[in-house]
Scaffold this active site. Sequence first.
Site, PDB file in Angstrom:
ATOM      1  N   GLY A  45       0.773  -1.215   0.014  1.00  0.00           N
ATOM      2  CA  GLY A  45       0.038  -0.015  -0.008  1.00  0.00           C
ATOM      3  C   GLY A  45       0.900   1.193   0.077  1.00  0.00           C
ATOM      4  O   GLY A  45       2.189   1.148  -0.188  1.00  0.00           O
ATOM      5  N   HIS A  51       5.432   2.019  -7.477  1.00  0.00           N
ATOM      6  CA  HIS A  51       4.541   0.791  -7.663  1.00  0.00           C
ATOM      7  C   HIS A  51       3.833   1.011  -9.092  1.00  0.00           C
ATOM      8  O   HIS A  51       3.525  -0.017  -9.740  1.00  0.00           O
ATOM      9  CB  HIS A  51       3.292   0.830  -6.758  1.00  0.00           C
ATOM     10  CG  HIS A  51       3.977   0.630  -5.153  1.00  0.00           C
ATOM     11  ND1 HIS A  51       3.604   1.658  -4.139  1.00  0.00           N
ATOM     12  CD2 HIS A  51       4.758  -0.425  -4.560  1.00  0.00           C
ATOM     13  CE1 HIS A  51       3.950   1.039  -2.961  1.00  0.00           C
ATOM     14  NE2 HIS A  51       4.606  -0.201  -3.191  1.00  0.00           N
TER      15      HIS A  51
HETATM   16  P1  AMP Z   1       6.334  -2.359  -1.083  1.00  0.00           P
HETATM   17  O1  AMP Z   1       4.911  -1.946  -1.239  1.00  0.00           O
HETATM   18  O2  AMP Z   1       7.295  -1.626  -0.645  1.00  0.00           O
HETATM   19  O3  AMP Z   1       6.124  -3.689  -0.454  1.00  0.00           O
HETATM   20  O4  AMP Z   1       6.672  -2.587  -2.769  1.00  0.00           O
HETATM   21  C1  AMP Z   1       5.745  -3.289  -3.551  1.00  0.00           C
HETATM   22  C2  AMP Z   1       6.779  -3.910  -4.767  1.00  0.00           C
HETATM   23  O5  AMP Z   1       7.097  -2.338  -5.172  1.00  0.00           O
HETATM   24  C3  AMP Z   1       8.037  -4.430  -4.543  1.00  0.00           C
HETATM   25  O6  AMP Z   1       8.253  -5.527  -5.675  1.00  0.00           O
HETATM   26  C4  AMP Z   1       9.057  -3.514  -4.552  1.00  0.00           C
HETATM   27  O7  AMP Z   1      10.226  -3.989  -4.929  1.00  0.00           O
HETATM   28  C5  AMP Z   1       8.436  -2.568  -5.628  1.00  0.00           C
HETATM   29  N1  AMP Z   1       8.852  -1.125  -5.553  1.00  0.00           N
HETATM   30  C6  AMP Z   1       8.969  -0.356  -4.502  1.00  0.00           C
HETATM   31  N2  AMP Z   1       9.687   0.815  -5.013  1.00  0.00           N
HETATM   32  C7  AMP Z   1      10.087   0.697  -6.093  1.00  0.00           C
HETATM   33  C8  AMP Z   1      10.623   1.712  -6.725  1.00  0.00           C
HETATM   34  N3  AMP Z   1      11.203   2.814  -6.374  1.00  0.00           N
HETATM   35  N4  AMP Z   1      10.841   1.237  -8.252  1.00  0.00           N
HETATM   36  C9  AMP Z   1      10.378  -0.037  -8.538  1.00  0.00           C
HETATM   37  N5  AMP Z   1       9.442  -0.914  -7.896  1.00  0.00           N
HETATM   38  C10 AMP Z   1       9.540  -0.596  -6.590  1.00  0.00           C
END
Ligand code: AMP
Length: 298
Positions: A45, A51
Amino acid sequence: MICMRGDFHYHVAPMEIVNRSSRMSAISAKLISTEMQIGLVPTMGVIHPGHISLIDAAREMTDLVVVSIFAHRMLFLSEQEYLQYPRDFTADVDLLSQQNVDYVFAPSEEEMYPGNHSTYIQVENFGVKLTGNLQPLLWRGLTTTIMKMIHIVRPSFLFLGLKDALQGAVLRKMIRDLSLGTEVVVAPVARHPSGLAYGTRNIFLTDAQKAAASVLYRSLKLAEEAITGGARQAGKVIQEIKKTVESEPMAEFEFAFVADPESLDPVGRIGGTVLIGVGARIGTTSLNDSLLAESPAE
Ligand code: AMP
């Protein structure tokens, strides 16, 4: 949204929010029976441009995009970190509805992990040499949660960010070991112009801390330059990353690694493609970043 497969056009209703896993499973089963391919973007979230870059990739490659929002205490190192993690479901739904997302799967904690839950997925002997900072229980929470998500949503593709490359490697291994058949797509890191990777925890940073946090990316870029320039000794590259991070007074170095991108085994002598990563604390916020670097042929 209108999907095309062959000569058929499928008209899919506006974005639906699904809370029950039984409903999500039923939707997925129906879609799969019409040969739709589902892309799943798992998140915790507080949707941000990182994302959204994954959602864009999913829209390009699949017929239907499911974004999951789920932040369970098992996915955090401490109870305090879990309680402090930001949440803004209304804003998330608003943002996602502007991104042509088809389904938001947002189960409650009780729905995914009822009180009597006692079955876990654990990838053994993997990444352990690298990740002193990542405790085994955290890995277990991640693998069990994503395993459940895959069972419920049945995606053909799972979209993950390179920013959390260790997580991606562990999940790829789990998917292969258990013959789940889902393909993992790892998307590049989306960044602020300063180089700072977009991330939910950036919310905790002041403007000055955000500027300081760009040292993570800078340290990785310097390491990448050294590697593409022919540096072979991983130990030295790690020391350079540490030195760069420590040159920023607001940053507290936590870890750095140079690893094989598939096995996550630490690399001694660099050759081919390596995964380099760094973690640092800015104020009370732990941040991490990674990139892939290619060394020249010997
Ligand atoms: P999270 O909500 O932090 O668990 O992230 C969900 C997904 O988004 C995970 O696969 C992360 O690696 C990816 N993600 C988070 N930040 C970035 C970003 N800056 N660039 C690309 N993917 C991201």
